[in-house]
Write a protein that holds these residues in place. Structure first.
Motif, PDB file in Angstrom:
ATOM      1  N   ILE A   1     -25.406 131.350  90.519  1.00 32.13           N
ATOM      2  CA  ILE A   1     -26.017 130.019  90.670  1.00 32.13           C
ATOM      3  C   ILE A   1     -25.057 129.124  91.440  1.00 32.13           C
ATOM      4  CG2 ILE A   1     -26.917 128.003  89.452  1.00 32.13           C
ATOM      5  CD1 ILE A   1     -27.157 130.082  86.997  1.00 32.13           C
ATOM      6  N   GLU A   2     -25.580 128.494  92.477  1.00 29.35           N
ATOM      7  CA  GLU A   2     -24.793 127.542  93.274  1.00 29.35           C
ATOM      8  C   GLU A   2     -25.262 126.139  92.912  1.00 29.35           C
ATOM      9  OE1 GLU A   2     -24.256 126.660  97.979  1.00 29.35           O
ATOM     10  OE2 GLU A   2     -24.256 128.779  97.361  1.00 29.35           O
ATOM     11  N   LEU A   3     -24.307 125.251  92.617  1.00 29.74           N
ATOM     12  CA  LEU A   3     -24.615 123.917  92.103  1.00 29.74           C
ATOM     13  C   LEU A   3     -23.977 122.865  92.994  1.00 29.74           C
ATOM     14  CD1 LEU A   3     -25.901 122.795  89.397  1.00 29.74           C
ATOM     15  CD2 LEU A   3     -23.575 122.691  88.522  1.00 29.74           C
ATOM     16  N   LYS A   4     -24.736 121.821  93.310  1.00 30.28           N
ATOM     17  CA  LYS A   4     -24.189 120.758  94.155  1.00 30.28           C
ATOM     18  C   LYS A   4     -24.755 119.417  93.699  1.00 30.28           C
ATOM     19  CE  LYS A   4     -23.436 119.510  98.990  1.00 30.28           C
ATOM     20  NZ  LYS A   4     -23.708 119.838 100.402  1.00 30.28           N
TER      21      LYS A   4
ATOM     22  N   ASN B   1     -19.661 127.985  82.418  1.00 31.20           N
ATOM     23  CA  ASN B   1     -20.160 129.327  82.676  1.00 31.20           C
ATOM     24  C   ASN B   1     -20.832 129.840  81.412  1.00 31.20           C
ATOM     25  OD1 ASN B   1     -19.625 130.408  85.360  1.00 31.20           O
ATOM     26  ND2 ASN B   1     -17.460 130.035  84.895  1.00 31.20           N
ATOM     27  N   GLY B   2     -22.016 130.440  81.542  1.00 28.28           N
ATOM     28  CA  GLY B   2     -22.720 130.955  80.373  1.00 28.28           C
ATOM     29  C   GLY B   2     -23.722 129.961  79.839  1.00 28.28           C
ATOM     30  N   GLY B   3     -24.273 130.258  78.660  1.00 27.54           N
ATOM     31  CA  GLY B   3     -25.394 129.491  78.137  1.00 27.54           C
ATOM     32  C   GLY B   3     -25.074 128.600  76.972  1.00 27.54           C
ATOM     33  N   GLU B   4     -23.793 128.260  76.746  1.00 33.93           N
ATOM     34  CA  GLU B   4     -23.483 127.376  75.631  1.00 33.93           C
ATOM     35  C   GLU B   4     -22.287 126.491  75.951  1.00 33.93           C
ATOM     36  OE1 GLU B   4     -20.594 129.692  72.621  1.00 33.93           O
ATOM     37  OE2 GLU B   4     -22.656 130.351  72.515  1.00 33.93           O
ATOM     38  N   VAL B   5     -22.142 125.439  75.154  1.00 37.20           N
ATOM     39  CA  VAL B   5     -20.993 124.544  75.288  1.00 37.20           C
ATOM     40  C   VAL B   5     -19.795 125.269  74.687  1.00 37.20           C
ATOM     41  CG1 VAL B   5     -20.018 122.339  74.573  1.00 37.20           C
ATOM     42  CG2 VAL B   5     -22.434 122.478  75.178  1.00 37.20           C
ATOM     43  N   ASN B   6     -18.907 125.731  75.548  1.00 33.96           N
ATOM     44  CA  ASN B   6     -17.778 126.565  75.114  1.00 33.96           C
ATOM     45  C   ASN B   6     -16.554 126.140  75.912  1.00 33.96           C
ATOM     46  OD1 ASN B   6     -15.867 128.571  74.719  1.00 33.96           O
ATOM     47  ND2 ASN B   6     -17.352 130.240  74.766  1.00 33.96           N
TER      48      ASN B   6
ATOM     49  N   PRO C   1     -18.705 112.728  93.841  1.00 34.62           N
ATOM     50  CA  PRO C   1     -19.393 113.943  93.400  1.00 34.62           C
ATOM     51  C   PRO C   1     -18.406 115.104  93.243  1.00 34.62           C
ATOM     52  CG  PRO C   1     -20.523 112.947  95.270  1.00 34.62           C
ATOM     53  CD  PRO C   1     -19.216 112.245  95.134  1.00 34.62           C
ATOM     54  N   PRO C   2     -18.544 115.919  92.188  1.00 33.84           N
ATOM     55  CA  PRO C   2     -17.692 117.100  92.046  1.00 33.84           C
ATOM     56  C   PRO C   2     -17.890 118.045  93.233  1.00 33.84           C
ATOM     57  CG  PRO C   2     -18.961 116.690  90.042  1.00 33.84           C
ATOM     58  CD  PRO C   2     -19.494 115.780  91.094  1.00 33.84           C
ATOM     59  N   ALA C   3     -16.877 118.852  93.525  1.00 36.41           N
ATOM     60  CA  ALA C   3     -17.009 119.870  94.576  1.00 36.41           C
ATOM     61  C   ALA C   3     -18.109 120.852  94.178  1.00 36.41           C
ATOM     62  CB  ALA C   3     -15.684 120.605  94.755  1.00 36.41           C
ATOM     63  N   PRO C   4     -18.771 121.498  95.174  1.00 31.99           N
ATOM     64  CA  PRO C   4     -19.806 122.496  94.842  1.00 31.99           C
ATOM     65  C   PRO C   4     -19.258 123.558  93.890  1.00 31.99           C
ATOM     66  CG  PRO C   4     -19.825 122.018  97.185  1.00 31.99           C
ATOM     67  CD  PRO C   4     -18.616 121.334  96.626  1.00 31.99           C
ATOM     68  N   ILE C   5     -20.103 124.032  92.997  1.00 25.12           N
ATOM     69  CA  ILE C   5     -19.717 124.983  91.952  1.00 25.12           C
ATOM     70  C   ILE C   5     -20.553 126.248  92.101  1.00 25.12           C
ATOM     71  CG2 ILE C   5     -19.813 125.382  89.434  1.00 25.12           C
ATOM     72  CD1 ILE C   5     -19.341 122.310  89.156  1.00 25.12           C
ATOM     73  N   VAL C   6     -19.931 127.400  91.922  1.00 23.57           N
ATOM     74  CA  VAL C   6     -20.649 128.673  91.879  1.00 23.57           C
ATOM     75  C   VAL C   6     -20.333 129.347  90.545  1.00 23.57           C
ATOM     76  CG1 VAL C   6     -20.968 130.940  92.947  1.00 23.57           C
ATOM     77  CG2 VAL C   6     -20.567 128.943  94.390  1.00 23.57           C
ATOM     78  N   SER C   7     -21.371 129.795  89.841  1.00 25.13           N
ATOM     79  CA  SER C   7     -21.186 130.415  88.525  1.00 25.13           C
ATOM     80  C   SER C   7     -20.489 131.767  88.662  1.00 25.13           C
ATOM     81  CB  SER C   7     -22.546 130.622  87.850  1.00 25.13           C
ATOM     82  OG  SER C   7     -23.347 131.525  88.605  1.00 25.13           O
ATOM     83  N   GLU C   8     -19.871 132.216  87.555  1.00 23.92           N
ATOM     84  CA  GLU C   8     -19.247 133.539  87.539  1.00 23.92           C
ATOM     85  C   GLU C   8     -20.280 134.619  87.255  1.00 23.92           C
ATOM     86  OE1 GLU C   8     -16.023 133.589  84.780  1.00 23.92           O
ATOM     87  OE2 GLU C   8     -14.736 132.324  86.022  1.00 23.92           O
ATOM     88  N   LYS C   9     -21.324 134.244  86.464  1.00 19.75           N
ATOM     89  CA  LYS C   9     -22.390 135.203  86.144  1.00 19.75           C
ATOM     90  C   LYS C   9     -23.735 134.555  86.439  1.00 19.75           C
ATOM     91  CE  LYS C   9     -19.554 137.680  82.789  1.00 19.75           C
ATOM     92  NZ  LYS C   9     -19.362 138.040  81.364  1.00 19.75           N
TER      93      LYS C   9
ATOM     94  N   PHE D   1     -11.402 132.861  91.394  1.00 13.86           N
ATOM     95  CA  PHE D   1     -11.345 131.731  90.486  1.00 13.86           C
ATOM     96  C   PHE D   1     -12.642 130.946  90.585  1.00 13.86           C
ATOM     97  CE2 PHE D   1      -6.958 131.474  89.135  1.00 13.86           C
ATOM     98  CZ  PHE D   1      -6.382 132.421  89.982  1.00 13.86           C
ATOM     99  N   PRO D   2     -12.953 130.120  89.588  1.00 12.37           N
ATOM    100  CA  PRO D   2     -14.071 129.196  89.760  1.00 12.37           C
ATOM    101  C   PRO D   2     -13.854 128.374  91.034  1.00 12.37           C
ATOM    102  CG  PRO D   2     -13.242 129.116  87.507  1.00 12.37           C
ATOM    103  CD  PRO D   2     -12.301 129.976  88.295  1.00 12.37           C
ATOM    104  N   VAL D   3     -14.952 128.067  91.729  1.00 11.67           N
ATOM    105  CA  VAL D   3     -14.848 127.412  93.029  1.00 11.67           C
ATOM    106  C   VAL D   3     -14.031 126.126  92.959  1.00 11.67           C
ATOM    107  CG1 VAL D   3     -16.246 126.144  94.712  1.00 11.67           C
ATOM    108  CG2 VAL D   3     -16.918 128.416  93.989  1.00 11.67           C
ATOM    109  N   THR D   4     -14.151 125.396  91.843  1.00  6.92           N
ATOM    110  CA  THR D   4     -13.504 124.085  91.782  1.00  6.92           C
ATOM    111  C   THR D   4     -11.988 124.146  91.765  1.00  6.92           C
ATOM    112  OG1 THR D   4     -13.826 124.185  89.405  1.00  6.92           O
ATOM    113  CG2 THR D   4     -15.419 122.916  90.664  1.00  6.92           C
ATOM    114  N   THR D   5     -11.410 125.304  91.467  1.00  4.79           N
ATOM    115  CA  THR D   5      -9.955 125.324  91.411  1.00  4.79           C
ATOM    116  C   THR D   5      -9.326 125.447  92.787  1.00  4.79           C
ATOM    117  OG1 THR D   5      -9.831 127.718  91.200  1.00  4.79           O
ATOM    118  CG2 THR D   5     -10.005 126.452  89.162  1.00  4.79           C
ATOM    119  N   GLY D   6     -10.051 126.073  93.720  1.00  7.50           N
ATOM    120  CA  GLY D   6      -9.525 126.229  95.070  1.00  7.50           C
ATOM    121  C   GLY D   6      -8.292 127.107  95.131  1.00  7.50           C
ATOM    122  N   LEU D   7      -8.066 127.975  94.135  1.00  9.61           N
ATOM    123  CA  LEU D   7      -6.885 128.826  94.124  1.00  9.61           C
ATOM    124  C   LEU D   7      -7.263 130.246  94.498  1.00  9.61           C
ATOM    125  CD1 LEU D   7      -5.443 127.728  90.684  1.00  9.61           C
ATOM    126  CD2 LEU D   7      -4.967 126.729  92.894  1.00  9.61           C
ATOM    127  N   LYS D   8      -6.540 130.859  95.411  1.00  7.70           N
ATOM    128  CA  LYS D   8      -6.783 132.256  95.747  1.00  7.70           C
ATOM    129  C   LYS D   8      -5.454 132.972  95.918  1.00  7.70           C
ATOM    130  CE  LYS D   8     -11.384 131.798  97.678  1.00  7.70           C
ATOM    131  NZ  LYS D   8     -12.274 131.988  98.823  1.00  7.70           N
TER     132      LYS D   8
END
Length: 415
Positions: A193-196, A217-222, A235-243, A284-291
């Motif tokens: 899922i891509e979120l913007k 990530n996932g279906g609950e507040v964790n 606005p937060p940077a675009p987000i892409v889910s891990e699953k 990494f999650p997209v928001t971290t920008g770490l590779k």
């Protein structure tokens, strides 16, 4: 609690929760540990409310409203042991009658806005540890039509290949105070899922303590799966889910509000690896920008310089206790309970009561090594999402009280 005003407020709440026939008698309503509740509306409360709730307990309330309607839960009162991660005493609220999809976890005295289920069932669970503090909670549930919930309610289950979500009242006026919205986005198993966020304006606070958007990530507040927590007008940077699942939680407190936001999502296929060879990078999650590359993590883990020489070159400097650690790929994600902060920079700091915490990513999990339960002085850089970034050459050392005087002096230093 304590004080005449607090007790008067409890008495009014109890009167509201007591049928007229019982209000005319000296009886108080009796709240027990859990139960099965059906019908259009009703009240639930912690065992013995408004007395102090018992220790070492796990109570479950299962609520069912008529078929075709949804459950709306309003907390009238909440007073549980406070902790920035709600680790000790807490109330969990779930969609349905199982613990599959949690839509909120609450503790302390923060009263959330209305929580709305996606169907006609909701489960509330309260857990307390050996040491308790507080009068517990009382909440009212009611049935509502799914499509006629009014501006105060929002959220839901999103399963179409693309769509939008927005705060109540958008774009005509500010979002209301005291509202909780949870959107659960579910893609097919083989997609992400891509979120913007297109527009974004949520009450600003350095620690996003009051109104905020959190994405998981996932279906609950964790907390372990949280990608980011956002407020302010950027606005937060675009987000892409891990699953194939994302959960978006929006929460406003009972004071200031703002314009709100509109966001869009779309499903996209998982990228297939180019070759069958093992990958040499860590995702990494997209928001971290770490590779980080393998080469980076093969560097010798050697601290250089001193507290003084590293202070000005670091975005943030803090002393804290490592309270959680999670390994993801080749990196370590840690939550630090802050003892003292000497240089904040753009580090995102969460606060619950007097407890403050921050999240850091040790890019190469073994270098430098952070162990849970120990106290450290941590210096590092800050990613775009406000998370601390610890590289192999970042300056980390064990924190001892004798360091305090030097750090206080450095805090006054002009870099």
């Amino acid at each position: 609690m304590g004080g005449a005003d607090a007790w008067a407020r409890l008495c009014l709440l109890l009167a509201a929760a007591t049928p007229l026939s019982r209000q005319q008698s000296p009886e108080r309503p009796v709240f027990t540990c859990g139960g099965i509740f059906t019908g259009e509306s009703g009240f639930i409360g912690s065992e013995g409310f408004p007395g102090v709730y018992p220790p070492n307990s796990k109570c479950t309330w299962k609520i069912t409203v008529p078929e075709g309607k949804v459950v709306v839960l309003n907390f009238r009162f909440i007073d549980l042991e406070s902790d920035n991660l709600c680790r000790y005493d807490f109330v969990d609220v779930y969609n349905g009658h199982t613990s599959g999809q949690r839509i909120g976890r609450f503790c302390g005295t923060f009263r959330p806005g209305a929580l709305v289920s996606s169907g006609n069932k909701m489960m509330v669970q309260m857990i307390s540890d050996a040491n308790t503090a507080g009068n517990g909670f009382m909440a009212m549930f009611s049935a509502a039509e799914p499509n006629e919930r009014g501006d105060q309610y929002c959220g839901g289950r999103l399963e179409r290949p693309s769509g939008s979500f927005k705060t109540p009242n958008w774009p005509d006026r500010d979002y209301p105070a005291g509202v909780t919205c949870v959107w659960h986005i579910i893609a097919p198993k083989n997609q992400l899922i891509e979120l913007k966020f297109e527009k974004f304006d949520v009450e600003r606070d350095n620690y996003c303590r009051y109104d905020y958007v959190a994405v998981f990530n996932g279906g609950e507040v964790n907390d372990a799966e949280r990608i980011g927590k956002y407020c302010g007008d950027s606005p937060p940077a675009p987000i892409v889910s891990e699953k194939n699942e994302l959960l978006i939680q929006f929460l406003s407190d009972l004071s200031l509000t703002a314009d709100g936001f509109i966001g869009h999502y779309k499903f996209r296929p998982k990228k297939l690896p180019v070759t069958t060879a093992p990958p040499v990078t860590t995702t990494f999650p997209v928001t971290t920008g770490l590779k980080p590359t393998v080469a980076l993590c093969q560097q010798k883990c050697r601290r250089t310089g001193t507290l003084e020489s590293n202070y000005c070159s670091s975005n943030f400097v803090l002393a804290g206790t490592v309270i959680t650690t999670i390994t993801r790929g080749g990196s370590l994600h840690a939550t630090i309970s802050i003892i003292n902060i000497y240089k904040e920079g753009n580090l995102a700091i969460q606060q619950a009561g007097k407890n403050m915490s921050a999240k850091v990513i040790v890019v190469c999990k073994q270098c430098p090594l952070l162990r849970r339960g120990l106290n450290y002085i941590i210096m590092g850089q800050v990613g775009e999402d406000g998370q601390g970034k610890i590289m192999p050459n970042s300056f980390i050392m064990m924190f001892k009280t004798k360091n305090q005087k030097l750090l206080d002096a450095l805090k006054k230093k002009q870099c």
